[in-house]
Scaffold this motif. Structure first.
Motif, PDB file in Angstrom:
ATOM      1  N   PRO A   1       0.822  -1.221   0.000  1.00  0.00           N
ATOM      2  CA  PRO A   1       0.000   0.000   0.000  1.00  0.00           C
ATOM      3  C   PRO A   1       0.853   1.267   0.000  1.00  0.00           C
ATOM      4  O   PRO A   1       0.459   2.274  -0.587  1.00  0.00           O
ATOM      5  CB  PRO A   1      -0.803  -0.110   1.304  1.00  0.00           C
ATOM      6  CG  PRO A   1      -0.777  -1.555   1.657  1.00  0.00           C
ATOM      7  CD  PRO A   1       0.538  -2.074   1.175  1.00  0.00           C
TER       8      PRO A   1
ATOM      9  N   ILE B   1       3.721   1.620  -1.472  1.00  0.00           N
ATOM     10  CA  ILE B   1       4.235   1.819  -2.832  1.00  0.00           C
ATOM     11  C   ILE B   1       3.251   2.687  -3.609  1.00  0.00           C
ATOM     12  O   ILE B   1       3.632   3.654  -4.265  1.00  0.00           O
ATOM     13  CB  ILE B   1       4.435   0.465  -3.532  1.00  0.00           C
ATOM     14  CG1 ILE B   1       5.651  -0.242  -2.936  1.00  0.00           C
ATOM     15  CG2 ILE B   1       4.594   0.650  -5.043  1.00  0.00           C
ATOM     16  CD1 ILE B   1       5.820  -1.666  -3.390  1.00  0.00           C
ATOM     17  N   TYR B   2       1.958   2.332  -3.490  1.00  0.00           N
ATOM     18  CA  TYR B   2       0.958   3.096  -4.248  1.00  0.00           C
ATOM     19  C   TYR B   2       0.669   4.437  -3.604  1.00  0.00           C
ATOM     20  O   TYR B   2       0.032   5.289  -4.207  1.00  0.00           O
ATOM     21  CB  TYR B   2      -0.304   2.262  -4.435  1.00  0.00           C
ATOM     22  CG  TYR B   2      -0.008   1.057  -5.280  1.00  0.00           C
ATOM     23  CD1 TYR B   2       0.395   1.227  -6.605  1.00  0.00           C
ATOM     24  CD2 TYR B   2      -0.067  -0.229  -4.774  1.00  0.00           C
ATOM     25  CE1 TYR B   2       0.720   0.137  -7.385  1.00  0.00           C
ATOM     26  CE2 TYR B   2       0.249  -1.321  -5.546  1.00  0.00           C
ATOM     27  CZ  TYR B   2       0.654  -1.133  -6.861  1.00  0.00           C
ATOM     28  OH  TYR B   2       0.980  -2.196  -7.637  1.00  0.00           O
ATOM     29  N   ALA B   3       1.136   4.634  -2.374  1.00  0.00           N
ATOM     30  CA  ALA B   3       1.006   5.952  -1.760  1.00  0.00           C
ATOM     31  C   ALA B   3       2.197   6.829  -2.134  1.00  0.00           C
ATOM     32  O   ALA B   3       2.239   7.996  -1.784  1.00  0.00           O
ATOM     33  CB  ALA B   3       0.905   5.815  -0.245  1.00  0.00           C
ATOM     34  N   GLY B   4       3.168   6.240  -2.852  1.00  0.00           N
ATOM     35  CA  GLY B   4       4.317   7.027  -3.291  1.00  0.00           C
ATOM     36  C   GLY B   4       5.314   7.300  -2.181  1.00  0.00           C
ATOM     37  O   GLY B   4       6.033   8.293  -2.225  1.00  0.00           O
ATOM     38  N   VAL B   5       5.355   6.424  -1.198  1.00  0.00           N
ATOM     39  CA  VAL B   5       6.286   6.615  -0.081  1.00  0.00           C
ATOM     40  C   VAL B   5       7.665   6.095  -0.494  1.00  0.00           C
ATOM     41  O   VAL B   5       7.771   5.077  -1.172  1.00  0.00           O
ATOM     42  CB  VAL B   5       5.777   5.862   1.164  1.00  0.00           C
ATOM     43  CG1 VAL B   5       6.758   5.974   2.314  1.00  0.00           C
ATOM     44  CG2 VAL B   5       4.410   6.389   1.572  1.00  0.00           C
ATOM     45  N   SER B   6       8.693   6.787  -0.079  1.00  0.00           N
ATOM     46  CA  SER B   6      10.040   6.399  -0.488  1.00  0.00           C
ATOM     47  C   SER B   6      10.429   5.068   0.153  1.00  0.00           C
ATOM     48  O   SER B   6       9.910   4.694   1.211  1.00  0.00           O
ATOM     49  CB  SER B   6      11.044   7.467  -0.072  1.00  0.00           C
ATOM     50  OG  SER B   6      11.248   7.395   1.311  1.00  0.00           O
TER      51      SER B   6
ATOM     52  N   ARG C   1       9.191   3.397   3.667  1.00  0.00           N
ATOM     53  CA  ARG C   1       8.317   2.261   3.419  1.00  0.00           C
ATOM     54  C   ARG C   1       8.772   1.058   4.243  1.00  0.00           C
ATOM     55  O   ARG C   1       7.986   0.408   4.907  1.00  0.00           O
ATOM     56  CB  ARG C   1       8.450   1.916   1.947  1.00  0.00           C
ATOM     57  CG  ARG C   1       7.166   1.669   1.243  1.00  0.00           C
ATOM     58  CD  ARG C   1       7.353   1.861  -0.220  1.00  0.00           C
ATOM     59  NE  ARG C   1       8.290   0.914  -0.807  1.00  0.00           N
ATOM     60  CZ  ARG C   1       8.895   1.116  -1.965  1.00  0.00           C
ATOM     61  NH1 ARG C   1       8.670   2.215  -2.642  1.00  0.00           N
ATOM     62  NH2 ARG C   1       9.712   0.232  -2.449  1.00  0.00           N
TER      63      ARG C   1
END
Lengths: 233, 432
Positions: free
Chosen positions: A113, A115-120, A124
């Motif tokens: 999840p 990854i799809y939130a754009g967390v580094s 992550r």
């Protein structure tokens, strides 16, 4: 409009499917409200519409008619991308069949999840590790699903559901594929999360599982049949 | 056991900008590598078409490059200013028994014409040559048909290289057509073996010739396979001893004096020839003159066609490979329907799913392209080694091949990826 603390409010929720020439009425006007920190079980026989309701609450599906407010935002009628974003930010899913990615490690599964939130990658990994620690799997992070027991897999799935700090943890028959001992263990995890303030909505057809929730909503033929709140012990 | 996390909530709503693409790219590539690893044989078979296609292009590029660099080298050695005069210039062979009228009306080149050109102040060297295919023979050992030139004592001016033992022709031998021969070193080894060929009598095209010198050709010059120069005899000797074609075998080789441009030398030679042939102003030339550049152009056209054919053939292989990739990606999407459902439930948008599968198929074809480049370069090296060409491949061909293989992955992955992206999450999660 919504009472303070109201997380989910649905009104007149109707969902119809076209199956060839026939129209299936899965939901025929559901009204309900779920508040922050509640632990709700949704029950009902198969065909009662509980899965459909679950899918709509989880923003995987949309209603044909009706309104759905989630966390003060009107969800009915938003586009696909916005639904994806809401799922990512607001909902944590726990499935009956775990639905882990077989080739990924426990850690990577929990990262999904984020990854799809754009967390580094760095953040992550830290968040995913913390989520796994929360469900007691700190020592199993690099294991793949096939190296884990059923109970451990479901814990990984719960960690994945929690990692984005969602408003609701949505569990669909989370113990359906587990033996009774492991079921009790997993239910213990949910109880613990609820005590920490997590809102939990669980679909189940098992009475003893539902009994652990504070509130039980029973569906029948696409309508709310009963809605009972158990007094805190 | 259940401790609250100390970290801040990581889900930051407004944080889905450019970073997403990179994060997603890494996820797509990682997924691709995992998928390829878990299905090694299937992946290998899938990308076989890509490998073959790319390898073909690379091998061709390598060979064409080898030939080209050899030709440039030859021009460098021989001097790019040398030009040749022909009765008729054609890039395709002519049938000597059925020459077109436009060729027949032209006079055959004469030795005195070459000599007259050489007397011009602009000209350093001008001589008529005849090139024939003959066998060399000594004491029962016979060579293949090889190139034998009838030339003069200064043939090195045009061919480069040097006499390594013995001597070149005397002017008398050239004028009278004495039966003497200068052998190319490697050709001499083939028929003489360990015997020293100097002063021995051998047969060239069945006629007796006495060996007077050994010649070493320059390194790395272009000689089409099967057309290596093996022997040089005096022009008049060749004319009498061998059968030759008056149109395609005879040529006048002209080298301008230092400081004279090719154009000026060609103009002077043209004037001289026209005067000797009594052509009036306005009459067309009855001969053709071609420069090294023109030879190169002809070669470029030929290799261009060759290259084009290979590109067409390998694009067929690439197409087949692309369709294979598409089929496998379709299977991959179907067998991972649930995974797609899970990813969507976790918040993946259609575009993110689309890109993940596009990246996966591009990674597949990129791997195929990389293997193809390696195979093609290897094959090119081996072939160039066999043909004794300079090896080396222009870097752009590897870049283009890589680009094309990635492009194929993107194009042929589009349909399966789009199918994955359009899956309904509820249906996908329910898929068995």
């Amino acid at each position: 409009m919504t009472r303070d603390g109201s997380l989910i409010r649905v009104s007149g929720l109707t969902r119809e499917y076209r199956m060839g020439a026939e129209t299936v009425h899965a939901l025929r006007g559901v009204d309900m409200e779920i508040y922050r920190n509640e632990y709700v079980a949704i029950m009902g026989p198969s065909g009662s519409g509980k899965s459909t309701l679950m899918n709509i609450i989880g923003c995987l599906d949309t209603c044909t008619v009706g309104e759905y407010w989630l966390n003060g935002v009107e969800v009915s009628g938003v586009g696909d991308d916005e639904l994806a974003r809401i799922r990512n930010q607001e909902i944590g899913f726990v499935f009956q069949t775990f639905n882990l990615l077989p080739r990924a490690t426990a850690l990577h599964n929990v990262e999904l999840p984020l990854i799809y939130a754009g967390v580094s990658a760095k953040i992550r990994r830290r968040c995913a590790a913390q989520a796994l620690e929360r469900v007691g799997l700190a020592d199993r992070m690099q294991h793949r699903p096939n190296e884990l027991s059923g109970g451990q897999r479901q814990r990984v799935a719960i960690a994945r559901g929690l990692v984005n700090e969602p408003s609701i943890l949505l569990a669909d028959e989370p113990t359906g594929n587990l033996d009774s001992t492991t079921s009790a263990e997993i239910m213990g995890v949910f109880d613990g999360l609820h005590q920490q303030g997590q809102t939990v909505v669980m679909v189940t057809h098992e009475r003893d599982i539902a009994a652990r929730a504070r509130r039980v909503i029973t569906l029948l033929d696409g309508r709310v049949h009963s809605d009972t709140v158990r007094e805190a012990a | 056991m259940l401790d609250r996390p100390s970290a801040e909530p990581p889900g930051v709503a407004g944080d889905r900008g450019g970073a997403v693409k990179f994060v997603n790219f890494a996820e797509g590539a990682g997924m691709a590598v995992a998928a390829i690893r878990s299905q090694k044989l299937r992946s290998a078979l899938t990308i076989l078409g890509i490998i073959i296609g790319v390898a073909t292009v690379m091998a061709m590029a390598s060979i064409v490059h080898g030939i080209r660099s050899q030709i440039f080298n030859t021009l460098e050695v021989v001097g790019p200013t040398t030009f040749r005069i022909l009765r008729f210039f054609s890039s395709t062979p002519l049938n000597p028994d059925a020459l077109p009228r436009e060729v027949r009306i032209r006079p055959v080149l004469r030795r005195r014409e070459a000599d007259a050109i050489e007397r011009l102040p602009e000209i350093h060297y001008s001589s008529i040559w005849v090139g024939v295919f003959e066998r060399l023979e000594y004491e029962g050992v016979r060579s293949q048909l090889t190139v034998v030139y009838g030339a003069d004592e200064r043939f090195m001016e045009v061919l480069g290289g040097a006499i390594i033992s013995g001597r070149t022709f005397t002017p008398t031998e050239v004028r009278t057509g004495t039966g003497v021969v200068i052998l190319e070193r490697e050709a001499a080894e083939k028929v003489f073996g360990q015997v020293n060929p100097l002063r021995r009598v051998m047969r060239v095209g069945g006629r007796a010739f006495r060996v007077i010198g050994l010649y070493r050709k320059p390194e790395n010059i272009f000689q089409p396979p099967g057309q290596e120069i093996s022997a040089i005899v005096p022009f008049e000797a060749a004319r009498h001893a061998f059968r030759y074609d008056e149109t395609q075998s005879l040529l006048i080789l002209v080298k301008p004096r230092d400081g004279v441009t090719v154009d000026a030398a060609m103009d002077a030679a043209t004037l001289q020839l026209r005067r000797m042939r009594g052509l009036r102003p306005g009459d067309p030339n009855t001969f053709d003159m071609i420069t090294s550049d023109q030879i190169l152009n002809v070669f470029n056209q030929l290799t261009g066609v060759f290259f084009l054919v290979m590109i067409v053939l390998s694009s067929v292989a690439l197409m087949v490979g692309g369709i294979g990739v598409m089929a496998i990606m379709m299977v991959s999407v179907t067998s991972r329907t649930r995974e797609i459902g899970v990813r969507k439930a976790m918040g993946a948008t259609r575009r993110e799913i689309l890109w993940q599968f596009l990246i996966e198929s591009a990674t597949l074809t990129f791997a195929g392209g990389a293997v193809g480049i390696a195979v093609g370069l290897g094959a090119g090296q081996v072939l160039n080694g066999v043909l004794r060409f300079d090896t080396g491949v222009p870097i752009w061909s590897a870049v283009v091949a890589t680009g094309i293989s990635i492009g194929i992955g993107l194009v042929f992955g589009l349909l399966p990826a789009n199918r994955a992206a359009r899956l309904d999450p509820v249906e996908a999660l329910r898929y068995e």
